[in-house]
Design an enzyme around this catalytic site. Sequence first.
Site, PDB file in Angstrom:
ATOM      1  N   ASN A 184     -10.659  10.884 -29.872  1.00  0.00           N
ATOM      2  CA  ASN A 184      -9.682   9.835 -29.542  1.00  0.00           C
ATOM      3  C   ASN A 184      -9.927   8.655 -30.486  1.00  0.00           C
ATOM      4  O   ASN A 184     -10.894   7.918 -30.334  1.00  0.00           O
ATOM      5  CB  ASN A 184      -9.886   9.424 -28.068  1.00  0.00           C
ATOM      6  CG  ASN A 184      -9.016   8.249 -27.665  1.00  0.00           C
ATOM      7  OD1 ASN A 184      -8.125   7.837 -28.405  1.00  0.00           O
ATOM      8  ND2 ASN A 184      -9.276   7.713 -26.478  1.00  0.00           N
ATOM      9  N   TRP A 185      -9.036   8.517 -31.461  1.00  0.00           N
ATOM     10  CA  TRP A 185      -9.251   7.488 -32.493  1.00  0.00           C
ATOM     11  C   TRP A 185      -8.868   6.084 -32.014  1.00  0.00           C
ATOM     12  O   TRP A 185      -9.109   5.101 -32.706  1.00  0.00           O
ATOM     13  CB  TRP A 185      -8.468   7.842 -33.770  1.00  0.00           C
ATOM     14  CG  TRP A 185      -8.929   9.115 -34.431  1.00  0.00           C
ATOM     15  CD1 TRP A 185      -9.968   9.923 -34.018  1.00  0.00           C
ATOM     16  CD2 TRP A 185      -8.393   9.738 -35.614  1.00  0.00           C
ATOM     17  NE1 TRP A 185     -10.100  11.007 -34.863  1.00  0.00           N
ATOM     18  CE2 TRP A 185      -9.150  10.912 -35.850  1.00  0.00           C
ATOM     19  CE3 TRP A 185      -7.350   9.425 -36.485  1.00  0.00           C
ATOM     20  CZ2 TRP A 185      -8.894  11.765 -36.927  1.00  0.00           C
ATOM     21  CZ3 TRP A 185      -7.093  10.273 -37.564  1.00  0.00           C
ATOM     22  CH2 TRP A 185      -7.864  11.428 -37.784  1.00  0.00           C
ATOM     23  N   LYS A 186      -8.230   5.999 -30.867  1.00  0.00           N
ATOM     24  CA  LYS A 186      -7.796   4.706 -30.299  1.00  0.00           C
ATOM     25  C   LYS A 186      -7.009   3.884 -31.335  1.00  0.00           C
ATOM     26  O   LYS A 186      -6.380   4.445 -32.218  1.00  0.00           O
ATOM     27  CB  LYS A 186      -8.999   3.950 -29.731  1.00  0.00           C
ATOM     28  CG  LYS A 186      -9.797   4.814 -28.741  1.00  0.00           C
ATOM     29  CD  LYS A 186     -10.781   4.051 -27.917  1.00  0.00           C
ATOM     30  CE  LYS A 186     -11.519   5.025 -27.000  1.00  0.00           C
ATOM     31  NZ  LYS A 186     -12.440   4.376 -26.078  1.00  0.00           N
ATOM     32  N   HIS A 198      -5.424   7.403 -19.800  1.00  0.00           N
ATOM     33  CA  HIS A 198      -6.731   6.925 -20.269  1.00  0.00           C
ATOM     34  C   HIS A 198      -7.097   5.643 -19.520  1.00  0.00           C
ATOM     35  O   HIS A 198      -6.238   4.805 -19.236  1.00  0.00           O
ATOM     36  CB  HIS A 198      -6.683   6.666 -21.777  1.00  0.00           C
ATOM     37  CG  HIS A 198      -8.047   6.425 -22.346  1.00  0.00           C
ATOM     38  ND1 HIS A 198      -8.679   5.212 -22.243  1.00  0.00           N
ATOM     39  CD2 HIS A 198      -8.920   7.252 -22.970  1.00  0.00           C
ATOM     40  CE1 HIS A 198      -9.887   5.310 -22.799  1.00  0.00           C
ATOM     41  NE2 HIS A 198     -10.049   6.533 -23.254  1.00  0.00           N
ATOM     42  N   GLU A 235      -8.391   2.956 -20.373  1.00  0.00           N
ATOM     43  CA  GLU A 235      -8.007   1.685 -21.010  1.00  0.00           C
ATOM     44  C   GLU A 235      -6.559   1.342 -20.683  1.00  0.00           C
ATOM     45  O   GLU A 235      -6.202   0.169 -20.534  1.00  0.00           O
ATOM     46  CB  GLU A 235      -8.245   1.770 -22.529  1.00  0.00           C
ATOM     47  CG  GLU A 235      -9.733   1.674 -22.853  1.00  0.00           C
ATOM     48  CD  GLU A 235     -10.165   2.375 -24.131  1.00  0.00           C
ATOM     49  OE1 GLU A 235      -9.294   2.747 -24.946  1.00  0.00           O
ATOM     50  OE2 GLU A 235     -11.383   2.565 -24.301  1.00  0.00           O
ATOM     51  N   GLU A 257     -13.982  10.833 -17.556  1.00  0.00           N
ATOM     52  CA  GLU A 257     -14.550   9.738 -18.341  1.00  0.00           C
ATOM     53  C   GLU A 257     -14.897   8.576 -17.412  1.00  0.00           C
ATOM     54  O   GLU A 257     -14.019   7.760 -17.085  1.00  0.00           O
ATOM     55  CB  GLU A 257     -13.537   9.245 -19.371  1.00  0.00           C
ATOM     56  CG  GLU A 257     -13.091  10.297 -20.358  1.00  0.00           C
ATOM     57  CD  GLU A 257     -12.526   9.679 -21.637  1.00  0.00           C
ATOM     58  OE1 GLU A 257     -13.106   9.901 -22.697  1.00  0.00           O
ATOM     59  OE2 GLU A 257     -11.536   8.947 -21.555  1.00  0.00           O
ATOM     60  N   GLY A 306     -17.309   3.444 -24.316  1.00  0.00           N
ATOM     61  CA  GLY A 306     -17.551   2.399 -25.311  1.00  0.00           C
ATOM     62  C   GLY A 306     -18.733   1.505 -24.996  1.00  0.00           C
ATOM     63  O   GLY A 306     -18.903   0.459 -25.617  1.00  0.00           O
ATOM     64  N   SER A 365     -19.094   7.551 -24.416  1.00  0.00           N
ATOM     65  CA  SER A 365     -20.276   7.359 -25.260  1.00  0.00           C
ATOM     66  C   SER A 365     -20.968   8.667 -25.665  1.00  0.00           C
ATOM     67  O   SER A 365     -22.178   8.706 -25.825  1.00  0.00           O
ATOM     68  CB  SER A 365     -21.273   6.414 -24.590  1.00  0.00           C
ATOM     69  OG  SER A 365     -20.691   5.125 -24.425  1.00  0.00           O
ATOM     70  N   GLY A 404     -14.787   9.137 -28.457  1.00  0.00           N
ATOM     71  CA  GLY A 404     -14.139   7.944 -28.992  1.00  0.00           C
ATOM     72  C   GLY A 404     -14.810   7.497 -30.280  1.00  0.00           C
ATOM     73  O   GLY A 404     -14.567   8.041 -31.361  1.00  0.00           O
ATOM     74  N   GLY A 405     -15.677   6.502 -30.166  1.00  0.00           N
ATOM     75  CA  GLY A 405     -16.319   5.907 -31.341  1.00  0.00           C
ATOM     76  C   GLY A 405     -16.915   6.918 -32.311  1.00  0.00           C
ATOM     77  O   GLY A 405     -16.742   6.791 -33.534  1.00  0.00           O
TER      78      GLY A 405
END
Length: 247
Positions: free
Chosen positions: A6-8, A94, A96, A166, A172, A207, A228-229
């Site tokens: 997930n590149w956000k 998601h 967020e 998640e 994150g 994470s 993600g990151g």
Amino acid sequence: MLIAGNWKMNGSLAKAADLAECLAQQRLNRIKSNVRVAVFPPAVHLPIVVHRLQQARIYVGAQDVSAHTDGAFTGELSASMLADVGCSMVLVGHSERRARLHESNREAANKYAAAQASGLTPVLCVGETLAERDAGHTSEVVEGQISAVAEQVGWENVCLGVIAYEPVWAIGTGITASPQQAQDVHAGIRQRLGDAGEQTYILYGGSVNAENAQALFAQEDVDGGLIGGAALQAAEFLRIIQLAEEA
Ligand code: PGA
């Protein structure tokens, strides 16, 4: 196993194209891999990423979708538009979006239905906040998020999608759920899905990185990860894919 990135809201056209190119080259060398891979770039980068990944058997998805099919919804993208540019998947609900854009269970359910109606595989994101976990409400929250979708589309269609567990406190933050914490929630989800859920991918996210992925992927009901990151660096993402191949 399914490993999804997930590149956000990160990067640029050039960076997205580079990252896709890197992944494509590596995946072409591993044509026999038993791990499925998907990436979720920002919507404006979807066509270039689809183009770069065409030969590489990497699925491409969007990070969000409208619940509506067409019409006066300025700024929204429909599921058929996403399918039209080569997407095969889409993230739904998601955390967020739930927390920062106040997306409700009902909206997530409508988006999920819209995605499936256009032939996209929805990845339903669920998970509890730290306060909910501390209060002992984890399974109730997760089950509520999944049931809201099931009420709309039926459990059989939930089983045809992907579920990403998640925990909000792990996204994150650098704090990941322990392998046992992840397994406990995943097993609960699997049980709720029943027989039809045996083949459903249940991913863990929050994470995940090349250091902690192995222990998470070793859990019986963890079928991969939503990253993600760590998905923004080709080398680290590829290492995580490799760990899934070895799991
Ligand atoms: P993270 O994000 O790996 O950076 O924690 C995961 C996600 O939000 O999907």
